[in-house]
Design a protein around this motif. Structure first.
Motif, mmCIF file in Angstrom:
data_model
loop_
_atom_site.group_PDB
_atom_site.id
_atom_site.type_symbol
_atom_site.label_atom_id
_atom_site.label_comp_id
_atom_site.label_asym_id
_atom_site.label_seq_id
_atom_site.Cartn_x
_atom_site.Cartn_y
_atom_site.Cartn_z
ATOM 1 N N MET A 15 78.903 -53.588 39.094
ATOM 2 C CA MET A 15 79.558 -52.457 38.737
ATOM 3 C C MET A 15 80.647 -52.720 39.142
ATOM 4 O O MET A 15 81.669 -53.150 38.293
ATOM 5 N N LEU A 16 80.756 -53.820 40.310
ATOM 6 C CA LEU A 16 81.797 -54.621 40.365
ATOM 7 C C LEU A 16 82.421 -55.376 39.379
ATOM 8 O O LEU A 16 83.862 -54.684 39.262
ATOM 9 N N THR A 17 81.324 -56.392 39.870
ATOM 10 C CA THR A 17 81.498 -56.885 38.501
ATOM 11 C C THR A 17 82.738 -56.546 37.174
ATOM 12 O O THR A 17 84.127 -57.748 36.175
ATOM 13 N N SER A 18 82.597 -55.731 36.246
ATOM 14 C CA SER A 18 82.638 -54.700 35.165
ATOM 15 C C SER A 18 84.249 -54.299 35.324
ATOM 16 O O SER A 18 84.623 -53.902 34.612
ATOM 17 N N THR A 19 84.284 -54.415 36.391
ATOM 18 C CA THR A 19 86.007 -53.636 36.766
ATOM 19 C C THR A 19 86.962 -54.736 36.811
ATOM 20 O O THR A 19 87.640 -54.236 37.299
ATOM 21 N N GLY A 20 86.570 -56.301 37.071
ATOM 22 C CA GLY A 20 87.075 -57.293 37.326
ATOM 23 C C GLY A 20 88.073 -57.424 36.587
ATOM 24 O O GLY A 20 87.761 -56.823 34.885
ATOM 25 N N VAL A 21 89.071 -57.806 36.651
ATOM 26 C CA VAL A 21 90.838 -58.639 35.809
ATOM 27 C C VAL A 21 89.288 -59.694 35.116
ATOM 28 O O VAL A 21 89.959 -60.992 36.340
ATOM 29 N N LEU A 22 89.315 -60.206 33.501
ATOM 30 C CA LEU A 22 89.015 -61.681 33.335
ATOM 31 C C LEU A 22 90.104 -62.447 32.486
ATOM 32 O O LEU A 22 91.393 -61.834 32.228
ATOM 33 N N PHE A 30 87.470 -58.010 42.823
ATOM 34 C CA PHE A 30 87.193 -56.576 42.523
ATOM 35 C C PHE A 30 87.296 -56.830 43.640
ATOM 36 O O PHE A 30 87.098 -57.678 44.894
ATOM 37 N N PRO A 31 87.481 -55.076 44.013
ATOM 38 C CA PRO A 31 87.140 -54.596 45.370
ATOM 39 C C PRO A 31 86.189 -54.540 46.172
ATOM 40 O O PRO A 31 85.098 -53.755 44.767
ATOM 41 N N TYR A 32 86.232 -54.510 47.146
ATOM 42 C CA TYR A 32 84.169 -54.235 47.619
ATOM 43 C C TYR A 32 84.653 -52.941 48.446
ATOM 44 O O TYR A 32 85.560 -52.397 48.524
ATOM 45 N N PRO A 33 83.556 -51.706 48.191
ATOM 46 C CA PRO A 33 83.561 -50.700 48.519
ATOM 47 C C PRO A 33 84.157 -50.204 50.006
ATOM 48 O O PRO A 33 83.932 -49.015 50.368
ATOM 49 N N THR A 34 83.370 -51.256 50.881
ATOM 50 C CA THR A 34 83.309 -51.018 52.296
ATOM 51 C C THR A 34 84.305 -52.403 52.992
ATOM 52 O O THR A 34 84.184 -53.649 52.261
ATOM 53 N N VAL A 35 84.770 -52.032 54.034
ATOM 54 C CA VAL A 35 85.448 -53.407 54.452
ATOM 55 C C VAL A 35 84.358 -54.048 55.449
ATOM 56 O O VAL A 35 83.840 -53.885 56.121
ATOM 57 N N ILE A 36 84.576 -55.311 55.345
ATOM 58 C CA ILE A 36 83.820 -56.291 55.952
ATOM 59 C C ILE A 36 84.675 -57.230 56.644
ATOM 60 O O ILE A 36 85.617 -58.384 56.990
ATOM 61 N N SER A 37 84.491 -56.837 58.169
ATOM 62 C CA SER A 37 85.645 -57.005 59.256
ATOM 63 C C SER A 37 84.881 -58.996 58.999
ATOM 64 O O SER A 37 85.794 -60.075 59.954
ATOM 65 N N ALA A 38 83.748 -59.391 59.069
ATOM 66 C CA ALA A 38 83.538 -60.769 59.182
ATOM 67 C C ALA A 38 82.283 -60.440 58.195
ATOM 68 O O ALA A 38 80.655 -60.046 58.426
ATOM 69 N N THR A 39 81.510 -62.186 58.179
ATOM 70 C CA THR A 39 80.677 -62.386 57.074
ATOM 71 C C THR A 39 79.612 -62.908 58.459
ATOM 72 O O THR A 39 79.328 -63.947 59.127
ATOM 73 N N ARG A 330 93.319 -59.901 44.840
ATOM 74 C CA ARG A 330 94.453 -58.281 45.207
ATOM 75 C C ARG A 330 93.698 -57.884 45.473
ATOM 76 O O ARG A 330 91.934 -57.849 45.739
ATOM 77 N N PHE A 331 93.950 -57.575 47.056
ATOM 78 C CA PHE A 331 93.374 -55.786 47.840
ATOM 79 C C PHE A 331 94.064 -54.378 47.467
ATOM 80 O O PHE A 331 95.703 -54.346 47.135
ATOM 81 N N THR A 332 93.148 -53.812 48.244
ATOM 82 C CA THR A 332 93.509 -52.199 47.078
ATOM 83 C C THR A 332 93.422 -51.724 48.316
ATOM 84 O O THR A 332 93.386 -51.405 49.392
#
Length: 365
Positions: A15-22, A30-39, A330-332
Protein backbone atom coordinates in the motif's frame (compact mmCIF):
# COMPACT_ATOMS: atom_id res chain seq x y z
CA UNK A 1 7.10 -15.93 14.38
CA UNK A 2 9.29 -13.33 12.61
CA UNK A 3 8.26 -14.74 9.22
CA UNK A 4 4.59 -14.48 10.21
CA UNK A 5 5.05 -10.83 11.22
CA UNK A 6 6.79 -10.12 7.91
CA UNK A 7 3.93 -11.65 5.94
CA UNK A 8 1.43 -9.62 7.95
CA UNK A 9 3.39 -6.46 7.15
CA UNK A 10 3.47 -7.04 3.38
CA UNK A 11 0.01 -5.58 2.60
CA UNK A 12 0.99 -2.35 4.35
CA UNK A 13 4.27 -2.32 2.42
CA UNK A 14 2.45 -2.73 -0.91
CA UNK A 15 0.00 0.00 0.00
CA UNK A 16 2.80 2.38 0.91
CA UNK A 17 4.86 1.73 -2.19
CA UNK A 18 1.80 2.36 -4.34
CA UNK A 19 1.67 5.91 -2.97
CA UNK A 20 5.35 6.57 -3.61
CA UNK A 21 6.87 8.76 -6.30
CA UNK A 22 8.23 6.88 -9.33
CA UNK A 23 10.83 8.12 -11.82
CA UNK A 24 12.84 6.71 -14.74
CA UNK A 25 15.45 5.25 -12.38
CA UNK A 26 12.76 3.37 -10.50
CA UNK A 27 12.77 5.92 -7.68
CA UNK A 28 10.21 5.37 -4.96
CA UNK A 29 9.68 7.17 -1.65
CA UNK A 30 7.12 6.43 1.01
CA UNK A 31 6.55 7.48 4.64
CA UNK A 32 6.18 4.91 7.39
CA UNK A 33 2.88 5.04 9.33
CA UNK A 34 4.80 4.94 12.63
CA UNK A 35 8.13 6.42 13.63
CA UNK A 36 11.02 3.98 14.10
CA UNK A 37 13.76 5.07 16.47
CA UNK A 38 16.11 2.17 15.69
CA UNK A 39 16.24 -1.04 13.66
CA UNK A 40 16.91 -4.19 15.70
CA UNK A 41 20.58 -4.97 15.18
CA UNK A 42 20.69 -8.46 16.71
CA UNK A 43 22.51 -10.82 14.37
CA UNK A 44 21.76 -14.03 16.22
CA UNK A 45 19.17 -16.78 15.95
CA UNK A 46 18.39 -19.51 18.46
CA UNK A 47 16.72 -22.73 17.37
CA UNK A 48 15.69 -25.62 19.59
CA UNK A 49 15.05 -29.25 18.71
CA UNK A 50 13.65 -32.42 20.28
CA UNK A 51 14.05 -34.36 17.04
CA UNK A 52 16.70 -35.90 14.84
CA UNK A 53 17.02 -37.31 11.37
CA UNK A 54 19.49 -39.61 9.65
CA UNK A 55 19.74 -41.73 6.51
CA UNK A 56 19.60 -45.51 7.08
CA UNK A 57 20.18 -48.39 4.67
CA UNK A 58 17.87 -51.27 3.86
CA UNK A 59 20.21 -53.82 5.43
CA UNK A 60 20.18 -51.78 8.66
CA UNK A 61 16.38 -51.74 8.72
CA UNK A 62 16.38 -55.51 8.24
CA UNK A 63 18.73 -56.22 11.15
CA UNK A 64 17.53 -53.33 13.29
CA UNK A 65 18.30 -49.64 13.91
CA UNK A 66 18.84 -48.62 17.53
CA UNK A 67 16.58 -45.88 18.92
CA UNK A 68 16.66 -44.54 22.48
CA UNK A 69 13.39 -43.06 23.67
CA UNK A 70 13.39 -40.14 26.13
CA UNK A 71 9.73 -39.15 25.72
CA UNK A 72 6.41 -40.96 26.04
CA UNK A 73 5.00 -39.66 22.76
CA UNK A 74 7.52 -40.15 19.99
CA UNK A 75 6.73 -40.04 16.28
CA UNK A 76 8.87 -42.23 13.99
CA UNK A 77 8.82 -41.32 10.29
CA UNK A 78 10.43 -43.29 7.44
CA UNK A 79 10.71 -41.75 3.97
CA UNK A 80 12.11 -43.49 0.88
CA UNK A 81 15.14 -41.78 -0.67
CA UNK A 82 16.90 -41.89 -4.01
CA UNK A 83 20.22 -43.67 -4.49
CA UNK A 84 22.46 -44.67 -7.39
CA UNK A 85 23.44 -48.11 -8.61
CA UNK A 86 24.96 -49.53 -11.78
CA UNK A 87 21.64 -49.02 -13.58
CA UNK A 88 21.34 -45.36 -12.59
CA UNK A 89 19.12 -43.61 -10.07
CA UNK A 90 16.58 -45.61 -8.12
CA UNK A 91 14.10 -44.87 -5.36
CA UNK A 92 13.53 -47.09 -2.36
CA UNK A 93 10.12 -48.84 -2.13
CA UNK A 94 7.25 -47.09 -0.34
CA UNK A 95 6.93 -47.81 3.38
CA UNK A 96 3.95 -49.83 4.56
CA UNK A 97 2.74 -48.39 7.85
CA UNK A 98 2.07 -51.82 9.38
CA UNK A 99 5.58 -52.96 8.41
CA UNK A 100 7.24 -50.58 10.91
CA UNK A 101 8.20 -52.50 14.06
CA UNK A 102 9.80 -51.51 17.35
CA UNK A 103 11.28 -54.15 19.64
CA UNK A 104 12.29 -53.57 23.27
CA UNK A 105 13.47 -55.90 26.04
CA UNK A 106 9.80 -56.48 26.82
CA UNK A 107 9.09 -57.58 23.26
CA UNK A 108 7.35 -56.00 20.28
CA UNK A 109 6.03 -52.53 21.15
CA UNK A 110 2.50 -51.43 20.37
CA UNK A 111 2.50 -48.61 17.81
CA UNK A 112 -0.25 -46.14 16.96
CA UNK A 113 -1.04 -44.77 13.52
CA UNK A 114 -2.59 -41.75 15.26
CA UNK A 115 -0.21 -38.90 16.02
CA UNK A 116 -0.15 -35.11 16.09
CA UNK A 117 0.16 -34.33 12.40
CA UNK A 118 0.46 -30.58 13.12
CA UNK A 119 3.76 -31.24 14.90
CA UNK A 120 5.08 -33.06 11.85
CA UNK A 121 3.86 -30.55 9.25
CA UNK A 122 6.64 -29.40 6.98
CA UNK A 123 8.77 -32.44 7.77
CA UNK A 124 8.86 -33.68 4.20
CA UNK A 125 6.25 -36.41 3.93
CA UNK A 126 7.54 -37.57 0.58
CA UNK A 127 5.43 -40.00 -1.46
CA UNK A 128 5.72 -43.44 0.07
CA UNK A 129 6.42 -42.15 3.61
CA UNK A 130 4.82 -43.63 6.69
CA UNK A 131 4.82 -42.61 10.34
CA UNK A 132 3.77 -44.18 13.65
CA UNK A 133 3.70 -43.03 17.26
CA UNK A 134 5.45 -44.92 20.03
CA UNK A 135 3.79 -44.38 23.42
CA UNK A 136 5.15 -44.85 26.94
CA UNK A 137 8.66 -45.92 25.94
CA UNK A 138 10.56 -43.19 27.80
CA UNK A 139 13.81 -44.47 29.28
CA UNK A 140 13.95 -47.51 27.01
CA UNK A 141 16.23 -48.58 24.19
CA UNK A 142 14.51 -50.13 21.20
CA UNK A 143 15.29 -51.59 17.80
CA UNK A 144 13.50 -50.34 14.69
CA UNK A 145 12.85 -52.83 11.88
CA UNK A 146 11.02 -52.57 8.57
CA UNK A 147 9.27 -55.89 7.95
CA UNK A 148 8.75 -55.73 4.20
CA UNK A 149 10.64 -56.54 1.01
CA UNK A 150 13.50 -54.06 0.52
CA UNK A 151 17.03 -54.24 -0.88
CA UNK A 152 20.14 -53.92 1.25
CA UNK A 153 21.22 -50.74 -0.55
CA UNK A 154 17.84 -48.99 -0.42
CA UNK A 155 18.01 -45.68 1.44
CA UNK A 156 15.46 -44.24 3.87
CA UNK A 157 15.32 -41.04 5.88
CA UNK A 158 14.58 -41.84 9.52
CA UNK A 159 13.02 -38.92 11.41
CA UNK A 160 12.27 -39.19 15.14
CA UNK A 161 10.34 -36.44 16.94
CA UNK A 162 10.10 -36.52 20.77
CA UNK A 163 7.97 -33.50 21.61
CA UNK A 164 7.74 -34.25 25.36
CA UNK A 165 11.40 -35.13 25.88
CA UNK A 166 13.32 -33.26 28.61
CA UNK A 167 16.40 -33.24 26.36
CA UNK A 168 16.41 -30.34 23.92
CA UNK A 169 19.19 -29.23 21.61
CA UNK A 170 19.65 -25.44 21.61
CA UNK A 171 21.83 -23.88 18.93
CA UNK A 172 22.66 -20.19 18.66
CA UNK A 173 24.32 -18.82 15.54
CA UNK A 174 24.63 -15.78 13.28
CA UNK A 175 21.90 -14.85 10.84
CA UNK A 176 24.29 -12.89 8.60
CA UNK A 177 27.96 -13.59 7.98
CA UNK A 178 30.13 -10.84 6.57
CA UNK A 179 32.73 -11.60 3.93
CA UNK A 180 35.70 -13.67 5.21
CA UNK A 181 34.19 -13.82 8.72
CA UNK A 182 33.50 -16.98 10.72
CA UNK A 183 30.05 -18.16 11.77
CA UNK A 184 29.69 -18.13 15.55
CA UNK A 185 27.84 -21.27 16.65
CA UNK A 186 27.15 -22.47 20.20
CA UNK A 187 25.25 -25.66 21.07
CA UNK A 188 24.08 -27.28 24.31
CA UNK A 189 21.48 -29.84 25.36
CA UNK A 190 18.92 -28.85 27.98
CA UNK A 191 18.45 -31.56 30.62
CA UNK A 192 21.88 -33.10 30.07
CA UNK A 193 23.82 -31.40 32.88
CA UNK A 194 27.60 -31.31 32.63
CA UNK A 195 27.45 -33.25 29.38
CA UNK A 196 28.85 -31.53 26.31
CA UNK A 197 27.28 -33.02 23.18
CA UNK A 198 29.37 -34.34 20.33
CA UNK A 199 28.54 -32.38 17.18
CA UNK A 200 28.54 -33.34 13.52
CA UNK A 201 28.08 -30.31 11.25
CA UNK A 202 27.22 -30.02 7.58
CA UNK A 203 27.34 -26.75 5.62
CA UNK A 204 25.77 -26.35 2.20
CA UNK A 205 25.46 -23.49 -0.30
CA UNK A 206 22.14 -22.35 -1.82
CA UNK A 207 22.81 -24.64 -4.79
CA UNK A 208 23.33 -27.63 -2.48
CA UNK A 209 27.11 -27.79 -2.79
CA UNK A 210 28.92 -28.90 0.37
CA UNK A 211 31.15 -26.26 1.97
CA UNK A 212 34.41 -27.34 3.69
CA UNK A 213 35.08 -25.80 7.09
CA UNK A 214 36.88 -26.20 10.41
CA UNK A 215 35.17 -25.71 13.77
CA UNK A 216 37.01 -24.63 16.91
CA UNK A 217 35.98 -22.67 20.02
CA UNK A 218 32.40 -22.15 18.80
CA UNK A 219 33.61 -20.61 15.54
CA UNK A 220 32.89 -22.22 12.19
CA UNK A 221 35.46 -20.93 9.68
CA UNK A 222 35.08 -21.69 5.98
CA UNK A 223 38.04 -23.19 4.13
CA UNK A 224 37.09 -21.54 0.84
CA UNK A 225 35.49 -18.18 -0.01
CA UNK A 226 31.69 -18.20 -0.02
CA UNK A 227 30.55 -17.44 -3.56
CA UNK A 228 26.85 -16.64 -3.11
CA UNK A 229 26.19 -13.09 -1.90
CA UNK A 230 22.89 -12.09 -0.30
CA UNK A 231 19.72 -14.15 -0.27
CA UNK A 232 18.65 -13.69 -3.89
CA UNK A 233 19.72 -17.22 -4.85
CA UNK A 234 18.72 -18.70 -1.50
CA UNK A 235 20.44 -19.06 1.85
CA UNK A 236 23.33 -21.10 3.14
CA UNK A 237 22.37 -23.90 5.52
CA UNK A 238 24.09 -25.36 8.55
CA UNK A 239 22.79 -28.71 9.81
CA UNK A 240 23.89 -29.64 13.33
CA UNK A 241 23.57 -33.21 14.60
CA UNK A 242 24.28 -33.73 18.31
CA UNK A 243 25.00 -36.97 20.16
CA UNK A 244 24.96 -37.40 23.95
CA UNK A 245 24.89 -40.39 26.29
CA UNK A 246 22.56 -39.74 29.23
CA UNK A 247 21.73 -42.46 31.78
CA UNK A 248 22.45 -45.19 29.26
CA UNK A 249 20.33 -43.57 26.54
CA UNK A 250 21.74 -42.35 23.24
CA UNK A 251 20.22 -38.88 22.85
CA UNK A 252 20.36 -37.65 19.26
CA UNK A 253 19.17 -34.28 18.05
CA UNK A 254 19.28 -32.36 14.75
CA UNK A 255 18.62 -28.76 13.76
CA UNK A 256 18.92 -26.73 10.57
CA UNK A 257 20.02 -23.08 10.64
CA UNK A 258 20.01 -20.78 7.59
CA UNK A 259 22.35 -17.82 7.19
CA UNK A 260 23.10 -15.15 4.59
CA UNK A 261 26.59 -14.37 3.35
CA UNK A 262 26.99 -10.61 2.93
CA UNK A 263 29.51 -8.45 1.11
CA UNK A 264 29.47 -4.67 1.24
CA UNK A 265 28.18 -3.34 -2.08
CA UNK A 266 27.36 0.24 -1.02
CA UNK A 267 27.72 2.55 1.96
CA UNK A 268 26.23 5.80 3.24
CA UNK A 269 28.65 8.72 3.16
CA UNK A 270 26.78 11.88 4.16
CA UNK A 271 23.60 13.83 3.49
CA UNK A 272 22.36 17.36 2.88
CA UNK A 273 18.97 18.91 3.57
CA UNK A 274 17.19 20.62 0.69
CA UNK A 275 13.43 21.09 1.02
CA UNK A 276 12.47 22.41 4.47
CA UNK A 277 8.87 23.53 4.86
CA UNK A 278 6.30 23.39 7.63
CA UNK A 279 5.13 20.01 6.26
CA UNK A 280 8.13 18.34 4.63
CA UNK A 281 11.89 17.92 4.86
CA UNK A 282 13.97 16.23 2.16
CA UNK A 283 17.38 14.71 2.88
CA UNK A 284 19.71 13.94 -0.03
CA UNK A 285 21.68 10.91 1.13
CA UNK A 286 24.99 10.26 -0.65
CA UNK A 287 25.73 6.60 -1.39
CA UNK A 288 29.11 5.17 -2.30
CA UNK A 289 28.12 2.35 -4.67
CA UNK A 290 30.70 -0.31 -5.53
CA UNK A 291 28.29 -2.68 -7.31
CA UNK A 292 25.53 -1.65 -9.68
CA UNK A 293 22.06 -2.43 -8.45
CA UNK A 294 18.95 -1.20 -6.69
CA UNK A 295 19.47 0.28 -3.23
CA UNK A 296 17.12 1.54 -0.56
CA UNK A 297 17.60 3.51 2.64
CA UNK A 298 15.37 3.60 5.71
CA UNK A 299 15.92 6.77 7.74
CA UNK A 300 14.37 8.68 10.61
CA UNK A 301 14.35 12.46 10.83
CA UNK A 302 15.34 13.83 14.23
CA UNK A 303 14.12 17.26 15.29
CA UNK A 304 12.34 19.15 18.03
CA UNK A 305 8.82 19.48 19.35
CA UNK A 306 7.88 21.29 22.55
CA UNK A 307 11.55 22.02 23.08
CA UNK A 308 12.58 18.32 23.17
CA UNK A 309 14.58 16.43 20.58
CA UNK A 310 12.58 13.46 19.30
CA UNK A 311 12.26 11.16 16.31
CA UNK A 312 9.80 12.98 14.05
CA UNK A 313 9.23 10.79 11.01
CA UNK A 314 10.51 7.68 9.25
CA UNK A 315 10.65 7.22 5.48
CA UNK A 316 12.15 4.80 3.00
CA UNK A 317 13.40 5.56 -0.50
CA UNK A 318 14.96 3.39 -3.20
CA UNK A 319 16.21 3.67 -6.75
CA UNK A 320 18.50 2.03 -9.31
CA UNK A 321 22.19 2.95 -9.10
CA UNK A 322 24.86 2.45 -11.74
CA UNK A 323 27.37 4.62 -9.90
CA UNK A 324 27.71 6.60 -6.66
CA UNK A 325 25.09 9.34 -6.33
CA UNK A 326 22.49 10.79 -3.97
CA UNK A 327 19.15 9.31 -2.90
CA UNK A 328 16.46 11.84 -1.89
CA UNK A 329 14.37 10.85 1.13
CA UNK A 330 11.29 12.95 1.85
CA UNK A 331 9.84 13.13 5.37
CA UNK A 332 6.36 14.28 6.34
CA UNK A 333 6.52 16.40 9.49
CA UNK A 334 4.08 16.15 12.38
CA UNK A 335 2.45 19.35 13.61
CA UNK A 336 4.67 21.51 15.79
CA UNK A 337 7.94 20.04 14.50
CA UNK A 338 10.92 22.36 14.24
CA UNK A 339 14.63 22.15 13.43
CA UNK A 340 17.51 21.95 13.46
CA UNK A 341 17.12 18.53 11.88
CA UNK A 342 19.36 15.49 11.80
CA UNK A 343 19.06 12.26 9.85
CA UNK A 344 19.42 8.87 11.54
CA UNK A 345 20.18 6.20 8.91
CA UNK A 346 18.49 3.01 10.16
CA UNK A 347 19.15 0.57 7.36
CA UNK A 348 20.77 0.29 3.96
CA UNK A 349 19.20 -2.31 1.65
CA UNK A 350 20.79 -3.94 -1.37
CA UNK A 351 17.57 -4.96 -3.11
CA UNK A 352 19.37 -6.55 -6.06
CA UNK A 353 21.30 -9.11 -4.02
CA UNK A 354 18.86 -9.09 -1.07
CA UNK A 355 21.25 -7.81 1.56
CA UNK A 356 20.48 -5.56 4.50
CA UNK A 357 22.97 -3.55 6.51
CA UNK A 358 21.74 -2.21 9.85
CA UNK A 359 23.17 1.25 10.50
CA UNK A 360 21.38 3.10 13.34
CA UNK A 361 23.77 6.04 12.92
CA UNK A 362 23.33 9.78 12.98
CA UNK A 363 25.08 10.75 9.75
CA UNK A 364 26.92 14.06 9.60
CA UNK A 365 26.20 16.64 6.91
Amino acid sequence: MKIKKLIQALPAFVMLTSTGVLANNGYVNFPYPTVISATPSANTQTLSSTEYWEVVRGDELKTGVAISFTGNKSVVLLSPQYSHDMNGQKRAPAVAENAIELHTLQGKASLSATYNRDEMSGYGFAPGSAAVQANKLAGQNATLRLNQKISDDDLYLLHVKESDSPYQLNVESNVMVQEEAALVLHADVTGAKNIKPKLAIQVSAPDGQSIPYHFTNDKLAFDAPLEHVGAREGMYNVVVHSHSMVNGLEVKRSVRLPFVHQRESASVITYSLSEQTAKHVTANVSLNVSQEGRYGVVATLMGYRDGKQIALATSEAAQDFSTSETLPIRFTLPKGATGPYQVNILELKDQTRLQRFVQNELVTQ
